[in-house]
Design an enzyme around this catalytic site. Structure first.
Site, short mmCIF file in Angstrom:
data_model
loop_
_atom_site.label_atom_id
_atom_site.label_comp_id
_atom_site.label_asym_id
_atom_site.label_seq_id
_atom_site.Cartn_x
_atom_site.Cartn_y
_atom_site.Cartn_z
N TYR A 134 20.22 37.88 -36.31
CA TYR A 134 18.95 37.74 -35.61
C TYR A 134 18.56 36.32 -35.23
CZ TYR A 134 18.42 42.65 -36.58
OH TYR A 134 18.63 44.00 -36.61
N PHE A 147 10.39 47.44 -44.91
CA PHE A 147 9.92 48.39 -43.89
C PHE A 147 11.05 48.73 -42.94
CE2 PHE A 147 8.69 44.05 -42.73
CZ PHE A 147 9.26 43.89 -41.49
#
Length: 411
Positions: free
Chosen positions: A123, A411
């Protein structure tokens, strides 16, 4: 290749989520876990890549409110459920989803995107920087003792049924959130996450247990945990697996950890997510026997540099011009003048003739944003350049946080 990138529809969720499960090893989650993520999925924020009738890529986002330095809660997109089928690698599909997603976030007016990375190397090229860290701990309770602060013995502990105690625990959690950057205010539905306890995933441990800490009839802390039984010739070797500990004051915090370390028939306490500045590290008699392993947690990506830097406060007065590079979101490229202090901040486009004080990429802005990674350490790694003498020390001090940022759950 040409793939159809489109917003997820509810009728396609099972196939979409199945693609994600396959990308993460192919094991299907327990029905109650799938049900929770189905309920939490925000369809208008979720993307699927389709090769004909086959789903070959997934990406989603949750609408979060995250604490930033200064205590404000700021809208942040929680990027999640990102995958590309192994059969469709190296075709630009991930890049296309990241492009669409960041464009969408900008349209929504969200200044920040955050994620936890299955593989951190992925990322950085999209502008995400590691901003929070955590400790895994494994405490040898046969050799480690806790020295607790005054008032600990005045805290009453009692077992509670997790589901019945959830409201009281969530009230404690909500009070803790503003005090630590990186924490997420739980939106409706997310209160179910701490209670998720599929039997098939316990790996020999007990069902989820809960202990409440009380003072004067008020709940001032809680612990969620499970216990794994074990025996050897020398005696019991059970393990306490801590899921969460939150408390409103040092005495309640110490009382809960002392309890967890004193549970009968156990010899080890393990937690996979402890803040790097947790008071526990100063209560134990021998930190070397706590098996500390540090790793990255939350990665932060400013979607709008100016709005993001204005949303937080600064530990000391600062007035610097940042020369920011951002190849993936070119609207952030250029010079930004940041002025701020503990009361507030402004971050606007600098005049064309304004000399830059620091040069860095948007990834470094993200890493430093929550105050847990200093601009000075990034400069020592060659990732921030000081263009005006003294600017680095000024900005590094201002960006810092008295409390280490921390993400309480994934999450």
């Amino acid at each position: 290749m040409t793939a159809d990138l489109r917003e997820l529809s509810q009728r396609d969720w099972d196939r979409w989520y199945g693609t994600l499960e396959r990308a993460f090893g192919g094991l299907h989650e327990a029905p109650e876990e799938r049900e929770l993520w189905d309920d939490l999925t925000e369809y208008d924020r979720s993307l699927g890549l389709w090769d004909g009738e086959e789903c070959v890529g997934t990406a989603g986002a949750f609408s979060f409110r995250m604490t930033v330095p200064g205590g404000a809660l700021v809208d942040a997109a929680g990027v999640t459920m990102v995958s590309v089928a192994a059969t469709h690698r190296r075709r630009g599909l991930l890049t296309s989803m990241m492009r669409r997603q960041l464009d969408d976030l900008r349209e929504r007016g969200e200044a920040l995107a955050v994620l936890t990375a299955s593989e951190p190397a992925i990322y950085g090229r999209f502008g995400y920087g590691a901003a929070t860290w955590l400790f895994n701990v494994s405490i040898d309770t046969a050799r480690v003792r806790l020295t607790v602060p005054a008032g600990t013995d005045e805290v009453r502990l009692r077992y509670a049924v997790p589901a019945e105690a959830a409201a009281a625990c969530e009230a404690v959690y909500a009070r803790v959130v503003p005090g630590r950057p990186g924490m997420l205010a739980r939106q409706p539905g997310w209160e179910r996450l701490p209670l998720l306890d599929p039997e098939r995933d316990r790996d020999g441990a007990s069902p989820l247990q809960c202990v409440l800490a009380e003072r004067g009839g008020e709940v001032v802390g809680y612990a969620y945990f499970a216990v794994t039984s074990g025996w050897e010739v020398q005696g019991p070797k059970g393990v306490v697996r801590v899921r969460a500990v939150e408390a409103l004051d040092p005495a309640a915090h110490a009382a809960l950890w002392r309890f967890l370390c004193d549970i009968d028939l156990t010899s080890r306490v393990e937690s996979l997510n402890v803040p790097v500045d947790d008071p526990l590290l100063h209560l134990v008699s021998d930190v070397r026997r706590c098996g500390l392993v540090m790793r990255d947690s939350l990665h932060v990506r400013p979607v709008e540099v100016g709005a993001a830097l204005e949303a937080r406060t600064y530990r000391a007065p600062v007035d610097v011009v940042l020369d920011v590079t951002d190849a993936f979101c070119p609207w952030n490229e250029g010079r930004w003048r940041l002025t701020g202090d503990p009361k507030g901040a402004s971050c606007k486009r600098a005049d064309d003739d304004a000399p830059a004080d620091l040069a860095l990429s948007v990834r470094e802005v993200g890493s430093a944003y929550l105050g847990g990674v200093s601009l000075a350490e990034l400069a020592r790694a060659g990732r921030v350049r000081e263009l005006r003498p003294g600017a680095l020390a000024e900005a590094s001090l201002a960006f810092g946080s008295e409390v280490a940022p921390w993400l309480p759950h994934g999450f």
